[in-house]
Design a protein around this motif. Structure first.
Motif, PDB file in Angstrom:
ATOM      1  N   TYR A 165       0.825  -1.215   0.000  1.00 61.04           N
ATOM      2  CA  TYR A 165       0.000   0.000   0.000  1.00 61.04           C
ATOM      3  C   TYR A 165       0.857   1.261   0.000  1.00 61.04           C
ATOM      4  CZ  TYR A 165      -4.567  -2.054  -0.111  1.00 61.04           C
ATOM      5  OH  TYR A 165      -5.698  -2.690  -0.545  1.00 61.04           O
ATOM      6  N   PHE A 166       2.015   1.219   0.661  1.00 65.78           N
ATOM      7  CA  PHE A 166       2.914   2.374   0.595  1.00 65.78           C
ATOM      8  C   PHE A 166       3.357   2.611  -0.842  1.00 65.78           C
ATOM      9  CE2 PHE A 166       4.641   0.865   4.984  1.00 65.78           C
ATOM     10  CZ  PHE A 166       3.430   1.196   5.582  1.00 65.78           C
ATOM     11  N   GLU A 167       3.606   1.523  -1.553  1.00 66.73           N
ATOM     12  CA  GLU A 167       4.066   1.636  -2.940  1.00 66.73           C
ATOM     13  C   GLU A 167       2.973   2.197  -3.836  1.00 66.73           C
ATOM     14  OE1 GLU A 167       5.330  -2.369  -3.644  1.00 66.73           O
ATOM     15  OE2 GLU A 167       7.262  -2.086  -2.615  1.00 66.73           O
ATOM     16  N   ARG A 168       1.735   1.803  -3.571  1.00 66.07           N
ATOM     17  CA  ARG A 168       0.616   2.259  -4.407  1.00 66.07           C
ATOM     18  C   ARG A 168       0.143   3.655  -4.047  1.00 66.07           C
ATOM     19  NH1 ARG A 168      -3.385  -2.530  -3.530  1.00 66.07           N
ATOM     20  NH2 ARG A 168      -4.902  -1.053  -4.372  1.00 66.07           N
ATOM     21  N   HIS A 169       0.266   4.008  -2.768  1.00 67.49           N
ATOM     22  CA  HIS A 169      -0.247   5.301  -2.288  1.00 67.49           C
ATOM     23  C   HIS A 169       0.811   5.982  -1.423  1.00 67.49           C
ATOM     24  CE1 HIS A 169      -4.187   4.116  -3.767  1.00 67.49           C
ATOM     25  NE2 HIS A 169      -4.062   2.973  -3.118  1.00 67.49           N
TER      26      HIS A 169
ATOM     27  N   GLY B 299       3.134   8.250   0.775  1.00 61.56           N
ATOM     28  CA  GLY B 299       2.958   9.468   1.554  1.00 61.56           C
ATOM     29  C   GLY B 299       1.616   9.627   2.225  1.00 61.56           C
ATOM     30  N   ARG B 300       0.744   8.605   2.118  1.00 58.87           N
ATOM     31  CA  ARG B 300      -0.628   8.795   2.593  1.00 58.87           C
ATOM     32  C   ARG B 300      -0.894   8.177   3.971  1.00 58.87           C
ATOM     33  NH1 ARG B 300      -5.333   8.607  -1.708  1.00 58.87           N
ATOM     34  NH2 ARG B 300      -6.212   9.871   0.000  1.00 58.87           N
ATOM     35  N   PHE B 301       0.173   7.785   4.670  1.00 60.18           N
ATOM     36  CA  PHE B 301      -0.008   7.083   5.938  1.00 60.18           C
ATOM     37  C   PHE B 301       0.800   7.769   7.046  1.00 60.18           C
ATOM     38  CE2 PHE B 301      -0.448   4.224   2.348  1.00 60.18           C
ATOM     39  CZ  PHE B 301      -1.716   3.701   2.560  1.00 60.18           C
ATOM     40  N   PRO B 302       0.385   8.988   7.443  1.00 61.12           N
ATOM     41  CA  PRO B 302       1.183   9.751   8.410  1.00 61.12           C
ATOM     42  C   PRO B 302       1.136   9.216   9.830  1.00 61.12           C
ATOM     43  CG  PRO B 302      -0.822  10.931   7.872  1.00 61.12           C
ATOM     44  CD  PRO B 302      -0.759   9.770   6.934  1.00 61.12           C
ATOM     45  N   ALA B 303       0.194   8.327  10.131  1.00 63.14           N
ATOM     46  CA  ALA B 303       0.113   7.747  11.470  1.00 63.14           C
ATOM     47  C   ALA B 303      -0.086   6.244  11.355  1.00 63.14           C
ATOM     48  CB  ALA B 303      -1.039   8.370  12.259  1.00 63.14           C
TER      49      ALA B 303
ATOM     50  N   ARG C  68      10.238   1.580   5.554  1.00 63.26           N
ATOM     51  CA  ARG C  68       9.659   2.331   4.436  1.00 63.26           C
ATOM     52  C   ARG C  68       9.091   3.668   4.904  1.00 63.26           C
ATOM     53  NH1 ARG C  68       8.721  -0.381  -0.398  1.00 63.26           N
ATOM     54  NH2 ARG C  68       9.859  -2.352  -0.416  1.00 63.26           N
ATOM     55  N   TYR C  69       9.672   4.231   5.949  1.00 65.51           N
ATOM     56  CA  TYR C  69       9.129   5.468   6.537  1.00 65.51           C
ATOM     57  C   TYR C  69       9.016   6.600   5.526  1.00 65.51           C
ATOM     58  CZ  TYR C  69      14.072   6.755   6.872  1.00 65.51           C
ATOM     59  OH  TYR C  69      15.388   7.028   6.570  1.00 65.51           O
ATOM     60  N   ALA C  70       9.994   6.695   4.625  1.00 65.17           N
ATOM     61  CA  ALA C  70       9.945   7.787   3.647  1.00 65.17           C
ATOM     62  C   ALA C  70       8.810   7.576   2.655  1.00 65.17           C
ATOM     63  CB  ALA C  70      11.280   7.896   2.915  1.00 65.17           C
ATOM     64  N   GLN C  71       8.588   6.331   2.287  1.00 67.20           N
ATOM     65  CA  GLN C  71       7.545   6.019   1.311  1.00 67.20           C
ATOM     66  C   GLN C  71       6.151   6.076   1.930  1.00 67.20           C
ATOM     67  OE1 GLN C  71       7.696   2.036  -0.405  1.00 67.20           O
ATOM     68  NE2 GLN C  71       7.390   2.934  -2.430  1.00 67.20           N
TER      69      GLN C  71
END
Length: 250
Positions: free
Chosen positions: A177-181, A183-187, A215-218
């Motif tokens: 999900y990080f790969e697909r979206h 920057g969308r998971f700030p928490a 994958r914190y940056a992603q």
């Protein structure tokens, strides 16, 4: 080698809800003493927002997010934003959707409402997030419901508090999900899973958190929030969670 920033380690107060109900100041003080910098608010336990903020200030913890409800946001967005402002949070979170919406059309409707609320939050200097459970990864008419929310909302206004247990339990990979979206998971709700699939204290279960955290940056994660839905000893669970996040490397 990286580590979790100490000032971004928090706990969802739902984890300690039973002792919050009887001794909120003592519980908040104990969480601060354990080393938590932040909390996620899960209701005010009968207190005014001003009083609850004062208790957090006394304990030396700050609220980074607050869980409100779909119904409360529908009833009076402005009131919910005012409560959030008093608490001092960055994120306003809807933690679940009604079962009646569990269709593609229902989640499409929810996405449109999230967009509206996200714009209102941004105007108030905050950000809007949705928190997932396993039901949000159900496949309906060939579509994963969570994907409807991610695809039909604008990342400028709507993002996600990713509950790592509740995405992994139904068989999905957070990293995908990080790969697909990106920057969308700030928490993150950092919640561990026992071998039998039940909840477990952090570091005592099976979830490979270093792989996810790397994958914190992603992912875009900023806040790491411990949670356990059914702890046997809430303060022990809290201490273990803080210790794990304070020492894990990735």
């Amino acid at each position: 080698m990286h580590s979790v920033p100490l000032d971004h380690i928090g706990i969802q107060l739902y984890t300690v809800r039973n002792i919050m109900a009887t001794d909120p100041q003592g519980t908040l003080n104990a969480l601060g003493a354990v080393g938590y910098a932040t909390v996620g608010v899960s209701g005010l336990y009968g207190h005014t927002p001003e009083r609850f903020r004062a208790m957090m200030d006394t304990a030396g913890v700050r609220a980074v997010l607050t869980h409100t409800s779909w119904d409360a946001m529908n009833a009076d967005v402005q009131r919910e934003l005012e409560i959030a402002r008093i608490l001092g949070v960055r994120y306003v979170v809807v933690p679940s959707l009604p079962g009646s919406l569990r269709t593609v059309a229902g989640y499409t409707h929810a996405a449109a409402k999230f967009q509206e609320w996200g714009i209102r939050c941004r105007g108030a200097g905050m950000k809007f997030l949705f928190h997932n459970h396993d039901v949000d990864f159900a496949k309906v008419d060939g579509k994963v419901l969570f994907d409807v929310l991610a695809e039909r909302t604008d990342a400028r206004f709507v993002n996600f508090e990713l509950d790592l247990y509740w995405i992994i339990k139904p068989g999905y990979d957070p990293v995908a999900y990080f790969e697909r979206h990106p920057g969308r998971f700030p928490a993150f709700h950092v919640k561990d899973m026992a071998a039998n699939g039940s909840f477990e204290d952090l570091g005592y279960g099976t979830i490979d958190f270093p792989r996810i955290f790397a994958r914190y940056a992603q992912s875009g994660v900023r806040e790491y929030v411990v949670e356990h839905d059914t702890p046997r000893d809430a303060l022990l669970t809290a201490r273990r969670g803080q210790e794990y996040l304070a020492t894990v490397t990735f």
